[in-house]
Design an enzyme around this catalytic site. Structure first.
Site, PDB file in Angstrom:
ATOM      1  N   HIS A   1       0.975  -1.191  -0.016  1.00 19.08           N
ATOM      2  CA  HIS A   1       0.113   0.191  -0.012  1.00 19.08           C
ATOM      3  C   HIS A   1       1.064   1.283  -0.092  1.00 19.08           C
ATOM      4  O   HIS A   1       0.793   2.270  -0.782  1.00 19.08           O
ATOM      5  CB  HIS A   1      -0.942  -0.122   1.277  1.00 19.08           C
ATOM      6  N   GLU A   2       1.698   1.276   0.846  1.00 21.31           N
ATOM      7  CA  GLU A   2       2.873   2.479   0.965  1.00 21.31           C
ATOM      8  C   GLU A   2       3.420   2.516  -0.259  1.00 21.31           C
ATOM      9  O   GLU A   2       3.764   3.745  -1.076  1.00 21.31           O
ATOM     10  CB  GLU A   2       3.826   2.206   2.108  1.00 21.31           C
TER      11      GLU A   2
ATOM     12  N   HIS B   1       3.235   8.844  -6.937  1.00 21.84           N
ATOM     13  CA  HIS B   1       4.011  10.198  -7.200  1.00 21.84           C
ATOM     14  C   HIS B   1       4.660  10.131  -8.277  1.00 21.84           C
ATOM     15  O   HIS B   1       4.901  11.069  -8.987  1.00 21.84           O
ATOM     16  CB  HIS B   1       4.918   9.898  -5.840  1.00 21.84           C
TER      17      HIS B   1
ATOM     18  N   HIS C   1       1.682   4.621  -2.809  1.00 20.33           N
ATOM     19  CA  HIS C   1       1.747   6.154  -2.874  1.00 20.33           C
ATOM     20  C   HIS C   1       3.026   6.254  -3.688  1.00 20.33           C
ATOM     21  O   HIS C   1       2.861   7.492  -4.468  1.00 20.33           O
ATOM     22  CB  HIS C   1       1.944   6.319  -1.488  1.00 20.33           C
TER      23      HIS C   1
END
Length: 230
Positions: free
Chosen positions: A96-97, A104, A100
């Site tokens: 999940h991280e 980006h 991100h």
């Protein structure tokens, strides 16, 4: 007791239930070993490289449930139990991280919008901590509503930010789950993938409740402001 106050109480109860459920589910899936035996760090690095991202570092940070992606220094920050963990929950959070980080790298619109709001929202958050309380007192005892109006405006920005966060979080989870689905070597069974999906869904619900809580608080103070103008 006004309907706005009842709304605040209702949201607070729902928030407590969701937070409890999320922690319960995270604990459950943290105790489910990953068949591949990969750690959260291994999974994060693989997902980054599979997306041709080589300028993001995966690091361990202190605390529990402190996992986050920092676009400023391009780091995926994982809590110790996720960084070194070899469970379904660790895999889900790490992916999940990294979702991100992929956002980006691909200039995902909602993430860009959210990042642009951060400096203003930081100021707004500081303002709400004192303007609302002082503003209510001034409105009651002197009829001056300027400070309260500033507090409500600041809270409106914070509330907007919490809602802008929702598509960012849901999209990161969708990217994570899609990547995990295509990498059968990480999660070999349907049960593991379902567990990851369940963990991320409850995590997302905490953001939904937070946004609703902020909205309920905004409605509450906005109603006081409107009544004070009469």
């Amino acid at each position: 007791m006004g309907i706005e106050y009842l709304l605040l109480i209702g949201i607070a109860i729902v928030s407590f239930i969701v937070q409890w459920r999320f922690k319960s589910k995270f604990k459950e899936h943290s105790e489910t070993p990953l068949s591949s035996g990969m750690s959260g760090k291994d999974i994060a690095e693989k997902m980054l490289h599979d997306n041709n991202i080589y300028d993001v570092n995966v690091v361990s940070v202190e605390g529990r449930l402190t996992d986050h992606y920092n676009p400023a220094d391009k780091t995926v920050n994982l809590s110790p139990e996720v960084y070194s963990g070899r469970s379904v929950a660790a895999a889900a959070v790490a992916a999940h991280e990294c979702g991100h980080a992929v956002q980006h790298a691909k200039a995902y619109t909602w993430l860009q919008f959210r990042s642009a709001m951060v400096p203003v929202v930081n100021i707004a958050s500081t303002l709400t901590s004192w303007t609302l309380m002082i503003g209510v007192l001034l409105a009651i005892f002197s009829g001056n509503i300027i400070v309260l109006a500033v507090g409500v405006a600041a809270l409106a920005l914070v509330t907007l930010f919490s809602f802008v966060t929702l598509p960012v979080e849901f999209d990161a989870s969708n990217r994570a789950l899609a990547w995990l689905e295509t990498n059968k070597g990480i999660m070999a069974s349907k049960e593991e993938h379902d567990g990851a999906k369940n963990a991320l869904w409850w995590a997302a619900m905490t953001y939904v409740v937070a946004a609703l809580s902020s909205l309920a608080t905004l409605v509450y103070y906005a109603s006081i402001l409107l009544r004070s103008r009469d």
